[in-house]
Write an enzyme that holds these catalytic residues in place. Structure first.
Site, PDB file in Angstrom:
ATOM      1  N   ARG A  14       0.803  -1.230   0.000  1.00 15.41           N
ATOM      2  CA  ARG A  14       0.000   0.000   0.000  1.00 15.41           C
ATOM      3  C   ARG A  14       0.833   1.275   0.000  1.00 15.41           C
ATOM      4  O   ARG A  14       0.486   2.247  -0.664  1.00 15.41           O
ATOM      5  CB  ARG A  14      -0.925  -0.002   1.219  1.00 15.41           C
ATOM      6  CG  ARG A  14      -1.903   1.167   1.305  1.00 15.41           C
ATOM      7  CD  ARG A  14      -2.834   1.004   2.492  1.00 15.41           C
ATOM      8  NE  ARG A  14      -3.724   2.137   2.663  1.00 15.41           N
ATOM      9  CZ  ARG A  14      -4.948   2.236   2.144  1.00 15.41           C
ATOM     10  NH1 ARG A  14      -5.405   1.255   1.408  1.00 15.41           N
ATOM     11  NH2 ARG A  14      -5.710   3.298   2.374  1.00 15.41           N
ATOM     12  N   TYR A  15       1.933   1.302   0.727  1.00 18.87           N
ATOM     13  CA  TYR A  15       2.582   2.578   0.996  1.00 18.87           C
ATOM     14  C   TYR A  15       3.986   2.761   0.424  1.00 18.87           C
ATOM     15  O   TYR A  15       4.292   3.807  -0.127  1.00 18.87           O
ATOM     16  CB  TYR A  15       2.659   2.808   2.517  1.00 18.87           C
ATOM     17  CG  TYR A  15       1.325   2.889   3.214  1.00 18.87           C
ATOM     18  CD1 TYR A  15       0.333   3.743   2.756  1.00 18.87           C
ATOM     19  CD2 TYR A  15       1.063   2.115   4.341  1.00 18.87           C
ATOM     20  CE1 TYR A  15      -0.890   3.830   3.398  1.00 18.87           C
ATOM     21  CE2 TYR A  15      -0.159   2.190   4.990  1.00 18.87           C
ATOM     22  CZ  TYR A  15      -1.131   3.050   4.515  1.00 18.87           C
ATOM     23  OH  TYR A  15      -2.341   3.134   5.156  1.00 18.87           O
ATOM     24  N   ARG A  82      15.210 -28.341   4.450  1.00 19.64           N
ATOM     25  CA  ARG A  82      15.008 -27.477   5.621  1.00 19.64           C
ATOM     26  C   ARG A  82      16.169 -26.503   5.798  1.00 19.64           C
ATOM     27  O   ARG A  82      16.572 -26.177   6.911  1.00 19.64           O
ATOM     28  CB  ARG A  82      14.819 -28.303   6.914  1.00 19.64           C
ATOM     29  CG  ARG A  82      13.711 -29.340   6.850  1.00 19.64           C
ATOM     30  CD  ARG A  82      12.353 -28.701   6.627  1.00 19.64           C
ATOM     31  NE  ARG A  82      11.970 -27.819   7.720  1.00 19.64           N
ATOM     32  CZ  ARG A  82      10.883 -27.034   7.704  1.00 19.64           C
ATOM     33  NH1 ARG A  82      10.108 -27.015   6.636  1.00 19.64           N
ATOM     34  NH2 ARG A  82      10.598 -26.276   8.740  1.00 19.64           N
ATOM     35  N   HIS A  83      16.728 -26.046   4.660  1.00 17.05           N
ATOM     36  CA  HIS A  83      17.867 -25.124   4.710  1.00 17.05           C
ATOM     37  C   HIS A  83      17.804 -24.238   3.470  1.00 17.05           C
ATOM     38  O   HIS A  83      17.996 -24.721   2.345  1.00 17.05           O
ATOM     39  CB  HIS A  83      19.182 -25.892   4.755  1.00 17.05           C
ATOM     40  CG  HIS A  83      20.353 -25.067   5.223  1.00 17.05           C
ATOM     41  ND1 HIS A  83      20.916 -24.079   4.450  1.00 17.05           N
ATOM     42  CD2 HIS A  83      21.062 -25.098   6.388  1.00 17.05           C
ATOM     43  CE1 HIS A  83      21.930 -23.525   5.112  1.00 17.05           C
ATOM     44  NE2 HIS A  83      22.037 -24.126   6.296  1.00 17.05           N
ATOM     45  N   HIS A 156       3.517  24.812  26.705  1.00 13.12           N
ATOM     46  CA  HIS A 156       2.522  24.019  27.449  1.00 13.12           C
ATOM     47  C   HIS A 156       1.179  24.012  26.712  1.00 13.12           C
ATOM     48  O   HIS A 156       0.138  23.766  27.314  1.00 13.12           O
ATOM     49  CB  HIS A 156       2.333  24.547  28.876  1.00 13.12           C
ATOM     50  CG  HIS A 156       3.613  24.803  29.594  1.00 13.12           C
ATOM     51  ND1 HIS A 156       4.268  23.825  30.306  1.00 13.12           N
ATOM     52  CD2 HIS A 156       4.371  25.919  29.699  1.00 13.12           C
ATOM     53  CE1 HIS A 156       5.385  24.339  30.827  1.00 13.12           C
ATOM     54  NE2 HIS A 156       5.469  25.610  30.467  1.00 13.12           N
ATOM     55  N   GLN A 238      30.235 -16.265  13.623  1.00 13.12           N
ATOM     56  CA  GLN A 238      29.643 -16.766  12.384  1.00 13.12           C
ATOM     57  C   GLN A 238      28.894 -15.654  11.658  1.00 13.12           C
ATOM     58  O   GLN A 238      28.838 -15.620  10.436  1.00 13.12           O
ATOM     59  CB  GLN A 238      28.696 -17.933  12.685  1.00 13.12           C
ATOM     60  CG  GLN A 238      28.214 -18.644  11.427  1.00 13.12           C
ATOM     61  CD  GLN A 238      27.390 -19.872  11.744  1.00 13.12           C
ATOM     62  OE1 GLN A 238      26.178 -19.778  11.937  1.00 13.12           O
ATOM     63  NE2 GLN A 238      28.058 -21.028  11.826  1.00 13.12           N
ATOM     64  N   SER A 286     -14.342  12.797   5.317  1.00 15.94           N
ATOM     65  CA  SER A 286     -15.153  11.941   6.180  1.00 15.94           C
ATOM     66  C   SER A 286     -16.328  11.406   5.379  1.00 15.94           C
ATOM     67  O   SER A 286     -16.911  12.114   4.558  1.00 15.94           O
ATOM     68  CB  SER A 286     -15.666  12.736   7.390  1.00 15.94           C
ATOM     69  OG  SER A 286     -16.656  12.013   8.088  1.00 15.94           O
ATOM     70  N   ARG A 300      -1.093   9.611   9.421  1.00 18.30           N
ATOM     71  CA  ARG A 300      -0.361   8.419   8.984  1.00 18.30           C
ATOM     72  C   ARG A 300       1.093   8.486   9.444  1.00 18.30           C
ATOM     73  O   ARG A 300       1.667   7.491   9.873  1.00 18.30           O
ATOM     74  CB  ARG A 300      -0.417   8.294   7.462  1.00 18.30           C
ATOM     75  CG  ARG A 300       0.347   7.085   6.921  1.00 18.30           C
ATOM     76  CD  ARG A 300       0.289   7.038   5.408  1.00 18.30           C
ATOM     77  NE  ARG A 300      -1.076   7.046   4.951  1.00 18.30           N
ATOM     78  CZ  ARG A 300      -1.452   7.411   3.729  1.00 18.30           C
ATOM     79  NH1 ARG A 300      -0.544   7.818   2.860  1.00 18.30           N
ATOM     80  NH2 ARG A 300      -2.713   7.377   3.380  1.00 18.30           N
ATOM     81  N   ARG A 326      27.469 -17.407  17.721  1.00 22.25           N
ATOM     82  CA  ARG A 326      26.154 -17.082  17.174  1.00 22.25           C
ATOM     83  C   ARG A 326      25.082 -17.995  17.735  1.00 22.25           C
ATOM     84  O   ARG A 326      25.373 -19.064  18.246  1.00 22.25           O
ATOM     85  CB  ARG A 326      26.110 -17.156  15.644  1.00 22.25           C
ATOM     86  CG  ARG A 326      25.830 -18.526  15.106  1.00 22.25           C
ATOM     87  CD  ARG A 326      24.724 -18.672  14.051  1.00 22.25           C
ATOM     88  NE  ARG A 326      23.704 -17.686  13.957  1.00 22.25           N
ATOM     89  CZ  ARG A 326      23.092 -17.392  12.806  1.00 22.25           C
ATOM     90  NH1 ARG A 326      23.458 -17.994  11.685  1.00 22.25           N
ATOM     91  NH2 ARG A 326      22.131 -16.525  12.784  1.00 22.25           N
ATOM     92  N   SER A 331      17.423 -14.790  13.702  1.00 24.41           N
ATOM     93  CA  SER A 331      17.065 -14.877  12.296  1.00 24.41           C
ATOM     94  C   SER A 331      15.638 -14.399  12.012  1.00 24.41           C
ATOM     95  O   SER A 331      15.424 -13.512  11.183  1.00 24.41           O
ATOM     96  CB  SER A 331      17.227 -16.314  11.804  1.00 24.41           C
ATOM     97  OG  SER A 331      16.846 -16.428  10.459  1.00 24.41           O
TER      98      SER A 331
END
Length: 482
Positions: A14-15, A82-83, A156, A238, A286, A300, A326, A331
């Site tokens: 979106r941005y 798995r790596h 103030h 590492q 609005s 925003r 490490r 991660s």
């Protein structure tokens, strides 16, 4: 399943700008890994590893940008192994069969993951810095334009002595200049992890070069040069020290505070109807109240600034719990927080560029507010003018005190206008200075050295700070994604 059936972060969908979103994209990340593997192979070959052939280098160059199909293949391979790094080594090797046996030679996973992250951190700051420069430049132009316009000061959030609109804006600019200084320092301090091996000892590379320490050091330097770095961290575990992330995210967090304060000031001034952010002809404030002109851009900024500021603490906590050489609990959080920080900072700057390109000032409202408060502030001037006419200060003080309280009662109890000056004009005691009242109430006599401060600050301090960035300053209007 459609993309509309899955969550996607508004930061990118979106941005954020296309350039920042691209920088942290999967394709750019994995292509950067390939560039690092190529740089390693080139440097190793230059230093005498004949196992790396010219054909291998050429094939690696030909497949620098990872394809959609290769990303999908790597995803499937990662589900098996798995790596993630090993999955991409496998897919890169399939595309570069001549290089499949030497890709990642001597390296650990952090050779690509950490060095790539450092490249992204450096390049992300290179995206942010020009935008910050242009925010400062636009506000500086605005400050000069309104350096002489008196406005009611607030302390103030109560009426205080007058300042000028330009002087108020210099307070924002000064903080942004500090942010620019911090951005540049952080960017230039980013180094390269280099080729350090699994625990940072370079043992694998020492073995590759048969115990030749000079070649290992030359390899470290050459890969850094090929990757565009002059600075190499001399020692690592590492990973590169996660304290680097603290140094990188700290300036972004500080900038978030600046952005929030600036946007809040504009929101408050919008409520006072003295100053507004740009409001487009077809913009709807609005769904129910058609007359509204909500400061949605500044809202925003405040919203995202809070998010950006919160990410710094995560970097501090992560750095503090990295055990020995490490641990992997850094991660997942870094995959989220680092891109999020830069995407958010990018959005803030993009929005501020839009806001500062079209600020709307309402001088008549400003003047009316000054006139409602100035009579009270002018009482000291009235006292001094009467004393110069030979009156007793104590008597004058008491007379103006009584009239001031009467005027205050009209304002607070009856909802009327400040009629203190009319009361002075109708009190024969003050007749000696009746013809001086207009000059005594001239707002320009209440602003001190504000115009001169603006001139000196913009033409000296800001000019010096922006001098190194003249080539990135532009005058184009930035659009806004709503």
């Amino acid at each position: 399943m459609s993309d509309f059936d899955k969550y996607s972060t508004p930061l990118s969908s979106r941005y954020a700008s296309e350039e920042m979103s691209t920088l942290f994209s999967s394709r750019h990340r994995f292509s950067t890994w390939r560039k690092l593997w190529l740089n390693l192979a080139i440097a190793e070959k230059e230093l005498g590893l004949n196992v790396i052939t010219d054909e291998a280098i050429e094939q690696m160059k030909e497949h620098q940008t990872i394809t959609d199909e290769e990303i999908a293949q790597a995803s499937k391979q990662e589900a098996i192994a798995r790596h993630d790094v090993m999955a991409h080594i496998h897919v890169y090797g399939v595309s570069c069969p001549e290089a499949s046996g030497i890709i990642h030679l001597g390296a650990t996973s952090c050779f690509v993951t950490d060095n790539a992250d450092l490249i992204f951190l450096r390049d992300a700051y290179d995206i942010l810095i020009p935008k910050l420069v242009n925010v400062i430049n636009r506000l500086s132009t605005f400050a000069i334009k309104y350096k002489d316009l008196p406005v009611l000061g607030w302390t103030h959030y109560q009426p205080a002595q007058l300042t000028t609109l330009g002087k108020r804006v210099t307070l924002w600019i000064q903080e942004l200049l500090w942010d620019l200084r911090n951005f540049v320092r952080a960017r230039n301090d980013i180094g390269f992890r280099g080729v350090k091996g699994t625990t940072g000892t370079q043992a694998s590379f020492l073995a590759l070069f048969h115990g030749d320490h000079d070649k290992v050091e030359a390899l470290d330097k050459r890969v850094a040069e090929l990757s565009g770095f002059d600075i190499i961290y001399p020692v690592t575990g590492q990973t590169y020290s996660r304290k680097v992330d603290i140094d990188v995210l700290g300036p972004l967090s500080s900038f978030a505070a600046t952005s929030h304060k600036l946007a809040t000031d504009i929101r408050l001034l919008a409520n006072l109807k003295e100053l507004e952010e740009p409001f487009e002809a077809s913009q709807i404030g609005s769904s129910a109240m058609a007359y509204k002109r909500n400061p949605m851009r500044c809202e925003r900024v405040c919203s995202l600034a809070r998010h950006l500021g919160s990410l710094y603490s995560g970097a501090v906590q992560t750095a503090s719990v990295q055990w020995f050489e490490r641990t992997l609990d850094d991660s997942a959080i870094r995959r989220i927080s680092i891109p999020s920080a830069f995407l958010t900072a990018d959005i803030l700057l993009y929005t501020l560029l839009n806001i500062t390109s079209g600020l709307v000032v309402y001088p008549m409202v400003i003047r009316r507010r000054i006139e409602s408060e100035l009579p009270f502030m002018a009482t000291e001037n009235i006292i001094m003018a009467m004393v110069k006419k030979g009156e007793s200060r104590q008597q004058v003080h008491e007379a103006i005190r009584v009239l001031s309280h009467q005027a205050a009662a009209v304002i607070k109890e009856q909802g009327g206008d400040n009629d203190l000056i009319e009361r002075v004009k109708n009190d024969k005691f003050f007749e000696p200075i009746w013809d001086e009242l207009d000059s005594l109430l001239d707002p320009s006599t209440f602003i001190g050295r504000a115009p001169q401060q603006v001139e000196k600050f913009i033409h000296h301090d800001v000019k010096l700070a922006l001098a190194p960035f003249e080539d990135v300053i532009d005058d184009e209007s930035f659009g806004l994604k709503v």
